[in-house]
Design a protein around this motif. Structure first.
Motif, mmCIF file in Angstrom:
data_model
loop_
_atom_site.group_PDB
_atom_site.id
_atom_site.type_symbol
_atom_site.label_atom_id
_atom_site.label_comp_id
_atom_site.label_asym_id
_atom_site.label_seq_id
_atom_site.Cartn_x
_atom_site.Cartn_y
_atom_site.Cartn_z
ATOM 1 N N LEU A 183 -19.209 0.861 -40.049
ATOM 2 C CA LEU A 183 -20.220 1.846 -40.442
ATOM 3 C C LEU A 183 -21.199 2.093 -39.301
ATOM 4 C CD1 LEU A 183 -20.963 0.547 -44.058
ATOM 5 C CD2 LEU A 183 -19.470 2.450 -43.382
ATOM 6 N N TRP A 184 -21.459 3.375 -39.036
ATOM 7 C CA TRP A 184 -22.293 3.773 -37.907
ATOM 8 C C TRP A 184 -23.320 4.808 -38.352
ATOM 9 C CZ3 TRP A 184 -20.633 1.198 -33.497
ATOM 10 C CH2 TRP A 184 -19.335 0.658 -33.550
ATOM 11 N N ARG A 185 -24.505 4.743 -37.772
ATOM 12 C CA ARG A 185 -25.527 5.763 -38.014
ATOM 13 C C ARG A 185 -25.083 7.023 -37.269
ATOM 14 N NH1 ARG A 185 -26.559 1.017 -37.041
ATOM 15 N NH2 ARG A 185 -28.102 -0.327 -38.033
ATOM 16 N N VAL A 186 -24.790 8.083 -37.982
ATOM 17 C CA VAL A 186 -24.303 9.291 -37.306
ATOM 18 C C VAL A 186 -25.426 10.287 -37.009
ATOM 19 C CG1 VAL A 186 -21.996 9.046 -38.271
ATOM 20 C CG2 VAL A 186 -23.652 10.511 -39.449
ATOM 21 N N TYR A 187 -26.622 10.030 -37.500
ATOM 22 C CA TYR A 187 -27.769 10.889 -37.236
ATOM 23 C C TYR A 187 -27.393 12.372 -37.343
ATOM 24 C CZ TYR A 187 -30.739 6.897 -36.213
ATOM 25 O OH TYR A 187 -31.468 5.738 -36.344
ATOM 26 N N SER A 188 -27.467 13.143 -36.262
ATOM 27 C CA SER A 188 -27.312 14.599 -36.395
ATOM 28 C C SER A 188 -25.890 15.042 -36.708
ATOM 29 C CB SER A 188 -27.805 15.302 -35.131
ATOM 30 O OG SER A 188 -29.215 15.260 -35.081
ATOM 31 N N MET A 189 -24.928 14.141 -36.717
ATOM 32 C CA MET A 189 -23.605 14.506 -37.222
ATOM 33 C C MET A 189 -23.639 14.678 -38.738
ATOM 34 S SD MET A 189 -20.991 12.501 -34.647
ATOM 35 C CE MET A 189 -19.947 11.898 -35.954
ATOM 36 N N THR A 190 -24.800 14.401 -39.351
ATOM 37 C CA THR A 190 -25.034 14.751 -40.755
ATOM 38 C C THR A 190 -25.139 16.269 -40.916
ATOM 39 O OG1 THR A 190 -26.266 12.671 -41.041
ATOM 40 C CG2 THR A 190 -26.598 14.367 -42.718
ATOM 41 N N LEU A 219 -21.541 -2.902 -41.062
ATOM 42 C CA LEU A 219 -22.538 -2.012 -40.493
ATOM 43 C C LEU A 219 -22.863 -2.424 -39.058
ATOM 44 C CD1 LEU A 219 -24.706 0.230 -40.710
ATOM 45 C CD2 LEU A 219 -26.232 -1.505 -41.710
ATOM 46 N N ALA A 220 -22.781 -1.490 -38.144
ATOM 47 C CA ALA A 220 -23.124 -1.761 -36.752
ATOM 48 C C ALA A 220 -24.633 -1.953 -36.609
ATOM 49 C CB ALA A 220 -22.666 -0.612 -35.860
ATOM 50 N N THR A 221 -25.020 -2.780 -35.664
ATOM 51 C CA THR A 221 -26.416 -2.874 -35.265
ATOM 52 C C THR A 221 -26.705 -1.727 -34.301
ATOM 53 O OG1 THR A 221 -26.700 -5.249 -35.592
ATOM 54 C CG2 THR A 221 -28.030 -4.239 -33.856
ATOM 55 N N ASN A 222 -27.876 -1.137 -34.422
ATOM 56 C CA ASN A 222 -28.278 -0.090 -33.482
ATOM 57 C C ASN A 222 -29.145 -0.714 -32.396
ATOM 58 O OD1 ASN A 222 -28.401 2.470 -32.410
ATOM 59 N ND2 ASN A 222 -30.111 3.129 -33.697
ATOM 60 N N TYR A 223 -28.827 -0.386 -31.149
ATOM 61 C CA TYR A 223 -29.503 -0.981 -30.005
ATOM 62 C C TYR A 223 -30.323 0.054 -29.257
ATOM 63 C CZ TYR A 223 -26.549 -5.052 -30.734
ATOM 64 O OH TYR A 223 -25.945 -6.157 -31.281
ATOM 65 N N VAL A 224 -31.222 -0.426 -28.412
ATOM 66 C CA VAL A 224 -31.947 0.430 -27.484
ATOM 67 C C VAL A 224 -31.891 -0.253 -26.121
ATOM 68 C CG1 VAL A 224 -34.204 -0.638 -27.883
ATOM 69 C CG2 VAL A 224 -34.080 1.737 -27.128
ATOM 70 N N PHE A 225 -31.828 0.537 -25.064
ATOM 71 C CA PHE A 225 -31.802 -0.007 -23.721
ATOM 72 C C PHE A 225 -33.210 -0.305 -23.232
ATOM 73 C CE2 PHE A 225 -27.633 2.034 -23.653
ATOM 74 C CZ PHE A 225 -26.873 1.003 -23.108
ATOM 75 N N LEU A 226 -33.391 -1.505 -22.729
ATOM 76 C CA LEU A 226 -34.632 -1.899 -22.092
ATOM 77 C C LEU A 226 -34.455 -1.797 -20.575
ATOM 78 C CD1 LEU A 226 -35.495 -5.053 -24.244
ATOM 79 C CD2 LEU A 226 -36.348 -2.706 -24.511
ATOM 80 N N PRO A 227 -35.535 -1.901 -19.807
ATOM 81 C CA PRO A 227 -35.380 -1.870 -18.347
ATOM 82 C C PRO A 227 -34.346 -2.891 -17.878
ATOM 83 C CG PRO A 227 -37.697 -1.715 -18.925
ATOM 84 C CD PRO A 227 -36.955 -1.961 -20.210
ATOM 85 N N GLY A 228 -33.568 -2.478 -16.887
ATOM 86 C CA GLY A 228 -32.499 -3.345 -16.409
ATOM 87 C C GLY A 228 -31.239 -3.218 -17.232
ATOM 88 N N ASP A 229 -31.181 -2.189 -18.075
ATOM 89 C CA ASP A 229 -30.010 -1.937 -18.920
ATOM 90 C C ASP A 229 -29.704 -3.117 -19.847
ATOM 91 O OD1 ASP A 229 -29.717 0.567 -17.967
ATOM 92 O OD2 ASP A 229 -27.995 0.162 -16.689
ATOM 93 N N MET A 256 -21.711 6.413 -41.678
ATOM 94 C CA MET A 256 -20.330 6.746 -42.006
ATOM 95 C C MET A 256 -19.352 5.942 -41.147
ATOM 96 S SD MET A 256 -20.717 10.909 -42.260
ATOM 97 C CE MET A 256 -19.040 11.128 -42.871
ATOM 98 N N SER A 257 -18.126 5.903 -41.595
ATOM 99 C CA SER A 257 -17.054 5.302 -40.801
ATOM 100 C C SER A 257 -16.335 6.371 -40.007
ATOM 101 C CB SER A 257 -16.059 4.589 -41.716
ATOM 102 O OG SER A 257 -15.350 5.538 -42.509
#
Length: 442
Positions: A92-99, A272-282, A310-311
């Motif tokens: 399961l993934w957050r599809v955001y604007s693919m809604t 359900l996938a975890t949603n990540y964000v990139f910090l400095p240094g990737d 959604m999947s």
């Protein structure tokens, strides 16, 4: 060239050439477990390399041509946690604007039903929109009367003159924030703050939007917006049902899309996938961990522009229906002429699709128009998916497209911000070319 139950060389080119998606960063993960040979070995190797080099915890692609079986290509896990489940077709993934394309097709179904018209004023359903005003310039909220009403077409094509808190700037953005016009959920901590101002119901949300000046007269400019969120409120009025209930009844249930959620049941948190964000240094930071995800609790209301989880399997079924012009597995969702209209260029005369900022999930390419909730490629170019391709993407890196003319489709699922981090489109084109050459050699 003989056909396989997977993808022809021509279809491969069309499918993957446009996988415009972005990717994630440097958390080394264990080497992937040995798996059966993939029908797309170069694409599989590419996705494996993304994971092995720490660009992302996991990725899933779903690619199809005609009514042959969908090919799923996956690598890694749904999170960096040691005990996280492997990423796969039913993760399961957050599809955001693919809604947005899903909301738009719900609206097109109502147009087919005769419950509303493409060029009907939105105020026929939401009276608060009857008298709109337009911002004089971006440095003020002073306004003048709009020269024309917002129509259903305008909401579907981002030409209503509405703003978006991920796009709007200046004093108008402050008004959006003050009124809680932020129809999305990101993580639990931010949701606590958002609910202090966000309207409690979809109809209240729409009424709040109607009090804010537009950025341009309706039908005169393409600008990414909350139009599909307002469309959810229109769908409620036109259908006489809750927006999410209408989508469930007319799209998800008949298409057997059993892994599409506005609220993820706690029983399904393991996929359900975890949603990540990139910090400095990737470096990847777990921004919305699955175990405590904001998506495990009901939203303020269903967000037609960004609300679904959604999947890859489910989104592929939605695209497969569109590829078949409204039908899948003998079940018809909409008439062929409705589907064709939805995936055509619906922009008002004189308006062009352009000026797409980052973070939207969209993709620019050759000459493009805009249909119901998604972009439409209008010309054939060697580096595009071809004229007639309809699709959109999501802010956390997901992407989806379908070309019903060539009968091909594709979905890519990842979850991290910013979605544009890695050049997945260019990388995938190279992998596709390699797969095509291997296929031709057989």
């Amino acid at each position: 060239m003989r056909l396989t139950p997977f993808i022809t060389a021509t279809a491969l080119i069309a499918l993957l050439a446009g996988a415009a998606v972005a990717q994630q960063a440097a958390v080394p993960l264990p080497a992937p477990v040995a798996k059966a040979a993939s029908p797309l070995p170069a694409t599989q190797a590419l996705y494996d390399s993304y994971v092995a080099t720490g660009k992302m915890p996991g990725i899933v692609g779903a690619f199809g041509t005609g009514d042959l079986p969908t090919v799923f290509v996956s690598a890694g896990k749904v999170a960096t946690d040691a005990d996280a489940a492997p990423a796969g077709p039913d993760s399961l993934w957050r599809v955001y604007s693919m809604t947005k394309p899903i909301t738009a097709m719900a609206a097109m179904i109502l147009i087919e039903d005769g419950k509303m018209k493409l060029d009907e004023p939105v105020s026929d359903f939401l009276p608060a929109f009857k008298t709109m005003r337009v911002q004089l310039n971006e440095n003020t909220i002073d306004s003048r009367p709009a020269t024309r009403p917002i129509t259903i077409r305008n909401l579907l094509t981002h030409t209503a003159g509405l703003g978006y808190n991920i796009i709007t700037k200046g004093p108008l953005l402050q008004v959006y924030n003050d009124k809680g016009i932020n129809p999305a959920q990101v993580n639990a901590a931010m949701e606590v703050e958002a609910r202090k101002t966000r309207p409690a119901t979809l109809q209240d949300f729409a009424n709040a939007v109607a009090t804010v000046p537009l950025i341009a007269d309706p039908g005169t400019k393409w600008s990414y917006s909350i139009g599909l969120d307002v469309m959810g409120a229109v769908i409620e009025k036109a259908s006489g049902m809750r927006f999410d209930a209408f989508v469930q009844k007319r799209i998800f249930d008949p298409l057997k899309m059993t892994s599409s959620y506005w609220t993820v049941p706690k029983s399904e948190v393991g996929r359900l996938a975890t949603n990540y964000v990139f910090l400095p240094g990737d470096k990847l930071f777990a921004f919305d961990p699955a175990a405590t995800s904001v998506y495990l609790s009901a939203p303020s209301f269903p967000y037609g522009g960004a609300g679904l989880v959604m999947s890859a399997r489910d989104y592929d079924r939605f695209l497969h229906m569109l590829q078949n012009y409204g039908e899948l597995d003998g079940v018809r969702i909409m008439k062929p002429e409705t589907a064709k209209l939805a995936m055509s260029n619906l922009l008002p005369a004189g308006v062009e699709f352009g000026d797409l900022p980052g973070g939207t999930g969209g993709t620019m390419g050759p000459k493009m128009g805009f249909g119901a909730g998604g972009s439409v490629i209008l010309e054939d170019k060697a580096d595009s998916m071809g004229a007639g391709t309809y699709g959109w993407g999501g802010a956390a890196g997901t992407a989806a497209w379908v070309n019903p003319v060539k009968k091909v489709r594709g979905t890519v699922m990842v979850n991290y911000f910013p979605g544009e981090k890695w050049p997945i489109r260019a990388d995938t084109v190279k992998a596709l070319h390699s797969d095509m050459q291997r296929y031709r050699a057989k």
